[in-house]
Write a protein that holds these residues in place. Sequence first.
Motif, mmCIF file in Angstrom:
data_model
loop_
_atom_site.group_PDB
_atom_site.id
_atom_site.type_symbol
_atom_site.label_atom_id
_atom_site.label_comp_id
_atom_site.label_asym_id
_atom_site.label_seq_id
_atom_site.Cartn_x
_atom_site.Cartn_y
_atom_site.Cartn_z
ATOM 1 N N THR A 88 13.179 81.396 27.437
ATOM 2 C CA THR A 88 14.848 81.550 26.998
ATOM 3 C C THR A 88 15.086 80.226 26.701
ATOM 4 O OG1 THR A 88 14.921 83.550 28.068
ATOM 5 C CG2 THR A 88 17.036 82.156 27.848
ATOM 6 N N GLU A 89 15.074 79.196 27.596
ATOM 7 C CA GLU A 89 15.558 77.803 27.307
ATOM 8 C C GLU A 89 14.848 77.187 26.274
ATOM 9 O OE1 GLU A 89 16.101 73.777 30.006
ATOM 10 O OE2 GLU A 89 14.724 75.064 30.847
ATOM 11 N N LEU A 92 16.819 78.497 23.190
ATOM 12 C CA LEU A 92 18.123 78.091 23.053
ATOM 13 C C LEU A 92 18.029 76.583 22.692
ATOM 14 C CD1 LEU A 92 19.962 79.860 26.366
ATOM 15 C CD2 LEU A 92 20.058 80.392 23.694
ATOM 16 N N LEU A 93 17.405 75.923 23.051
ATOM 17 C CA LEU A 93 17.177 74.393 22.583
ATOM 18 C C LEU A 93 16.803 74.051 21.230
ATOM 19 C CD1 LEU A 93 15.565 72.779 25.997
ATOM 20 C CD2 LEU A 93 17.962 72.732 25.071
ATOM 21 N N VAL A 96 19.982 75.090 19.213
ATOM 22 C CA VAL A 96 21.112 74.109 19.100
ATOM 23 C C VAL A 96 20.649 72.639 18.626
ATOM 24 C CG1 VAL A 96 22.126 75.074 21.178
ATOM 25 C CG2 VAL A 96 20.656 73.333 21.588
ATOM 26 N N VAL A 121 26.766 78.560 23.543
ATOM 27 C CA VAL A 121 26.083 77.246 23.796
ATOM 28 C C VAL A 121 25.887 76.655 22.455
ATOM 29 C CG1 VAL A 121 24.969 77.469 26.067
ATOM 30 C CG2 VAL A 121 23.795 78.205 24.071
ATOM 31 N N ARG A 124 22.596 70.766 23.943
ATOM 32 C CA ARG A 124 21.630 70.606 25.028
ATOM 33 C C ARG A 124 22.463 70.621 26.409
ATOM 34 N NH1 ARG A 124 16.137 68.933 25.018
ATOM 35 N NH2 ARG A 124 15.414 69.326 23.077
ATOM 36 N N GLU A 126 25.016 72.057 27.371
ATOM 37 C CA GLU A 126 25.611 73.722 27.506
ATOM 38 C C GLU A 126 24.236 74.252 27.855
ATOM 39 O OE1 GLU A 126 29.595 73.151 25.147
ATOM 40 O OE2 GLU A 126 28.091 74.273 24.122
ATOM 41 N N VAL A 127 23.244 74.254 27.120
ATOM 42 C CA VAL A 127 22.045 75.116 27.463
ATOM 43 C C VAL A 127 21.651 74.719 28.762
ATOM 44 C CG1 VAL A 127 19.764 75.632 26.754
ATOM 45 C CG2 VAL A 127 21.339 74.980 25.042
ATOM 46 N N LYS A 128 21.781 73.496 29.279
ATOM 47 C CA LYS A 128 21.215 73.256 30.578
ATOM 48 C C LYS A 128 22.077 73.639 31.669
ATOM 49 C CE LYS A 128 20.922 69.042 33.801
ATOM 50 N NZ LYS A 128 21.644 67.753 33.881
ATOM 51 N N MET A 131 21.246 77.505 31.767
ATOM 52 C CA MET A 131 20.134 78.014 32.575
ATOM 53 C C MET A 131 20.316 77.439 34.164
ATOM 54 S SD MET A 131 18.065 79.067 30.193
ATOM 55 C CE MET A 131 16.786 79.275 31.346
#
Length: 179
Positions: A88-89, A92-93, A96, A121, A124, A126-128, A131
Amino acid sequence: MKEPTKILGDERRAYILKSLQESSEPITGGELSAITNVSRQVIVGDITLLKAKNEPIIATSQGYLYMHASRPSAAERIIAVSHGPERTEEELLLLVDHGVTVKDVKIEHPVYGDLTASIMVSNRNEVKQFMEKIRATNASYLSELTDGIHLHTISAPSEKALDEAEETLRKEKLLIDLE
């Protein structure tokens, strides 16, 4: 010492609405709770009542956000992806990093039909945060209900950015090719 005064009912909801409308960043339920001196659960109820009055408020992993009517992104589309929770991470990364905003995640549930959750998001950080919240709450991903298959609404300033993001997902074997 005087006890802080609670902001009651309609006045509190008006305050919450004004705060969200004036903020360009999400505001957490905890922050609203502290300012109004009520429980977070009361805030959840207030947000529900505001939404019932057609106020465009969404709950994101970073807090509540008022969706102002604005010029839409130059490009938006829905993509189909499939992967386990461990990717998932990474997914998303990858998105973005191409200048893409991941607006939501959607699955088709056998009982409830289409289920959609806001992600919102765009970078990075916002992804962090997203998560970290998943890990801290030990929450499950919606995609775990569908063996990893899910949809995202994504937006970007250009179709080219979306095309490049999709190509990267394809190379990483995350994208479901619908062709």
